[in-house]
Design a protein around this motif. Sequence first.
Motif, PDB file in Angstrom:
ATOM      1  N   ARG A  69       0.844  -1.027  -0.085  1.00 19.32           N
ATOM      2  CA  ARG A  69       0.111   0.102   0.293  1.00 19.32           C
ATOM      3  C   ARG A  69       1.127   1.426  -0.614  1.00 19.32           C
ATOM      4  N   HIS A  70       0.799   1.854  -1.093  1.00 19.04           N
ATOM      5  CA  HIS A  70       1.602   3.611  -1.259  1.00 19.04           C
ATOM      6  C   HIS A  70       0.817   4.658   0.322  1.00 19.04           C
ATOM      7  N   VAL A  71       1.749   5.628  -0.246  1.00 16.78           N
ATOM      8  CA  VAL A  71       1.050   7.315   0.547  1.00 16.78           C
ATOM      9  C   VAL A  71       0.986   7.653  -0.832  1.00 16.78           C
ATOM     10  N   GLU A  72      -0.045   7.665  -1.416  1.00 22.81           N
ATOM     11  CA  GLU A  72      -0.419   8.693  -2.844  1.00 22.81           C
ATOM     12  C   GLU A  72      -0.861   9.641  -2.962  1.00 22.81           C
ATOM     13  N   VAL A  73      -0.424  10.219  -3.678  1.00 15.00           N
ATOM     14  CA  VAL A  73      -0.600  12.021  -4.191  1.00 15.00           C
ATOM     15  C   VAL A  73      -1.959  12.221  -3.316  1.00 15.00           C
ATOM     16  N   PRO A  74      -2.375  13.204  -2.318  1.00 14.87           N
ATOM     17  CA  PRO A  74      -1.339  14.360  -1.917  1.00 14.87           C
ATOM     18  C   PRO A  74      -0.187  14.617  -1.231  1.00 14.87           C
ATOM     19  N   GLY A  75      -0.015  12.774  -0.918  1.00 15.04           N
ATOM     20  CA  GLY A  75       1.265  13.326   0.511  1.00 15.04           C
ATOM     21  C   GLY A  75       0.417  13.145   1.476  1.00 15.04           C
ATOM     22  N   TRP A  76       1.977  12.796   2.724  1.00 18.38           N
ATOM     23  CA  TRP A  76       1.396  12.619   3.909  1.00 18.38           C
ATOM     24  C   TRP A  76       1.765  14.494   4.445  1.00 18.38           C
ATOM     25  N   LYS A  77       0.211  14.647   5.829  1.00 16.98           N
ATOM     26  CA  LYS A  77       0.054  15.728   6.096  1.00 16.98           C
ATOM     27  C   LYS A  77       0.120  15.473   7.419  1.00 16.98           C
ATOM     28  N   LEU A  78       1.107  15.178   8.414  1.00 14.07           N
ATOM     29  CA  LEU A  78       1.546  15.056   9.562  1.00 14.07           C
ATOM     30  C   LEU A  78       0.813  16.016  10.469  1.00 14.07           C
ATOM     31  N   GLU A  79       0.327  15.337  11.207  1.00 17.36           N
ATOM     32  CA  GLU A  79      -0.164  16.775  12.102  1.00 17.36           C
ATOM     33  C   GLU A  79      -0.189  16.222  14.385  1.00 17.36           C
ATOM     34  N   TRP A  80      -0.298  17.083  14.884  1.00 15.54           N
ATOM     35  CA  TRP A  80       0.332  16.913  15.927  1.00 15.54           C
ATOM     36  C   TRP A  80      -0.785  17.811  16.931  1.00 15.54           C
ATOM     37  N   THR A  81      -0.622  17.635  18.386  1.00 13.52           N
ATOM     38  CA  THR A  81      -1.479  18.947  19.167  1.00 13.52           C
ATOM     39  C   THR A  81      -0.072  18.816  20.173  1.00 13.52           C
ATOM     40  N   TRP A  82       0.743  20.210  20.648  1.00 17.56           N
ATOM     41  CA  TRP A  82       1.324  20.487  21.619  1.00 17.56           C
ATOM     42  C   TRP A  82       0.706  20.113  22.721  1.00 17.56           C
ATOM     43  N   ASN A  83       1.342  20.060  24.176  1.00 18.00           N
ATOM     44  CA  ASN A  83       0.572  20.083  25.619  1.00 18.00           C
ATOM     45  C   ASN A  83       0.870  21.043  26.143  1.00 18.00           C
ATOM     46  N   LYS A  84       1.552  22.064  25.683  1.00 15.87           N
ATOM     47  CA  LYS A  84       1.784  23.741  26.806  1.00 15.87           C
ATOM     48  C   LYS A  84       1.490  24.867  25.462  1.00 15.87           C
ATOM     49  N   SER A  85       3.158  25.703  25.709  1.00 19.54           N
ATOM     50  CA  SER A  85       3.642  26.237  24.098  1.00 19.54           C
ATOM     51  C   SER A  85       4.364  26.402  23.752  1.00 19.54           C
ATOM     52  N   GLU A  86       5.181  24.678  23.195  1.00 14.49           N
ATOM     53  CA  GLU A  86       5.811  24.905  22.065  1.00 14.49           C
ATOM     54  C   GLU A  86       6.298  24.925  21.181  1.00 14.49           C
ATOM     55  N   VAL A  87       7.149  25.972  20.573  1.00 14.64           N
ATOM     56  CA  VAL A  87       6.880  26.237  18.801  1.00 14.64           C
ATOM     57  C   VAL A  87       7.864  25.434  18.973  1.00 14.64           C
ATOM     58  N   ILE A  88       8.163  25.519  16.723  1.00 15.21           N
ATOM     59  CA  ILE A  88       8.324  24.763  16.103  1.00 15.21           C
ATOM     60  C   ILE A  88      10.119  26.613  15.579  1.00 15.21           C
ATOM     61  N   TRP A  89      10.717  26.748  15.691  1.00 11.38           N
ATOM     62  CA  TRP A  89      11.950  27.659  15.311  1.00 11.38           C
ATOM     63  C   TRP A  89      12.508  27.466  14.485  1.00 11.38           C
ATOM     64  N   ASP A  90      12.244  26.318  13.719  1.00  9.39           N
ATOM     65  CA  ASP A  90      13.579  25.871  12.428  1.00  9.39           C
ATOM     66  C   ASP A  90      13.238  24.141  11.938  1.00  9.39           C
ATOM     67  N   MET A  91      13.344  24.290  10.172  1.00  9.38           N
ATOM     68  CA  MET A  91      12.533  23.341   9.875  1.00  9.38           C
ATOM     69  C   MET A  91      13.848  22.949   8.652  1.00  9.38           C
ATOM     70  N   ARG A  92      13.949  21.930   8.532  1.00  9.09           N
ATOM     71  CA  ARG A  92      15.064  21.266   7.030  1.00  9.09           C
ATOM     72  C   ARG A  92      14.491  19.974   7.088  1.00  9.09           C
ATOM     73  N   GLY A  93      13.325  20.228   5.474  1.00 14.51           N
ATOM     74  CA  GLY A  93      13.116  18.714   4.318  1.00 14.51           C
ATOM     75  C   GLY A  93      11.567  19.076   4.463  1.00 14.51           C
ATOM     76  N   ALA A  94      11.084  19.741   5.056  1.00  5.77           N
ATOM     77  CA  ALA A  94       9.607  19.944   5.238  1.00  5.77           C
ATOM     78  C   ALA A  94       9.182  21.439   5.716  1.00  5.77           C
ATOM     79  N   GLU A  95       8.280  21.373   6.017  1.00  7.81           N
ATOM     80  CA  GLU A  95       7.424  23.105   6.658  1.00  7.81           C
ATOM     81  C   GLU A  95       6.608  22.543   7.098  1.00  7.81           C
ATOM     82  N   ALA A  96       5.846  23.810   8.417  1.00  8.88           N
ATOM     83  CA  ALA A  96       4.720  24.200   8.777  1.00  8.88           C
ATOM     84  C   ALA A  96       3.659  24.853   7.325  1.00  8.88           C
TER      85      ALA A  96
END
Length: 465
Positions: A69-96
Amino acid sequence: MGGGGAVTLSLTMIIFLSSISVVCGGGGADGYDPSDPYGNVTITWDFLSQSGPDTYGIKVSIYNLQQYRHVEVPGWKLEWTWNKSEVIWDMRGAEAVEQGDCSAFMASGAGQLPHCCMKRPVIIDLLPGTPYNMQYTNCCKGGVLSSMNQDPSKYLSAFQMSIGNFLVTRQGSDNPFDKLNITMPTNFNLGIPGYTCGDAFLVPPTRFSDDKGRRWKQTLETWNITCTYSQFQASRAPKCCVSLSAFYNTTIVNCPRCSCGCQGLGGAKCIKSGDEPPSTVLKLPQDPQAAALPPLVTCSEHMCPIRVHWHVKQSYKEYWRVKITITNLNFLKNYSDWNLVVQHPNLKSVRQLFSFNYRPLTYGNINDTGMFWGIKFYNDMLLTSGNQGNAQTEMLLHKDEGIFTFREGWTFPRRISFNGDECVMPPPDDYPTLPSGAYTIGANLNPSLLLVSFLFLAVAAPALF
């Protein structure tokens, strides 16, 4: 009932139960797939470094551990819920997808705003051709993941991120691998219909080689999230169906009526055979987002976007030949890197295959399931509905002594799935049967009866041959 009748009834019931399993969700709503019982998508969070009391460098890897079984177009969109006030300062290879409200950091003197301040970030893969300084190892596939068997080099996607304000409140864990006392985010979602993800759990830290394999390092901590697939959750309506024919019978068993939908009912749209679709529709297959649209199919009794035809073509003294035809009836989608999984007891004795790739899917001593897929740059793409929208193969199988028979529908498959979704099979009572008196010991048939049946089928359904 005599002994022979009991055997016939048992075989019919087996085929019947296999054919209706798709109605119950193609393996169940819990994501269990009998043809790939251990298949899943695993998300791994590797904590690589710590640059402050609550700031970590993290590598996220998405492994498609499903055999077909493939993951086809339009592809994965990974989501999660933070517990507090976490932030993503920087990313490489993906983007929010969204940065969110980062105004709280404007007056903090941080010098730059975080990449994402959303409570529930949505992360997408970068596209092929992304500038090198934004890439990360195994990134940039547009969210598309191949199955393990079909292309092992493309079943993994990864990205790196720097997380600040990580919640560090959990104490007293009994897990020997728990060193950081962090609290992982919750409610993970792959953003793909049919997949359900569980909670994150600690596993032994990932080890990786350094200095050309002379030295081994390991992560600070490693967490896994397991996601399983359910066809019933992905779509209430099946996406393919199966039709049958045989050289020894003039009957062509079509896909069951309303297999994937019914003409005239709400949401069931189709274009009559021979009619040209609107020009706006013809442009849609070039748009990756068209893959998420409901299929627009050729009008038929079954209304399926994919039809698989199984034809018992010929009988020899020690072998028999099958022809498989896959037809794309969907005007909105090219099926790239498609695959077909077939369950049949004689697949353990495949002797020769033409124009498809093949790999058996074995579990213990069971070898009755095989995976077919196209040859690269030849027939690995099923084009949108039309003269070129089909792929065909022929298969030569050995007549295993003691089990082979043309009787009671034995030569027809028990289950077929296309791109990981189980297809609707005709009811066993409708299967093509042997002409009266045609069966002999050794599974040889009356040549005159076979010639008449073959000529009739060749005239009635040339597209299937």
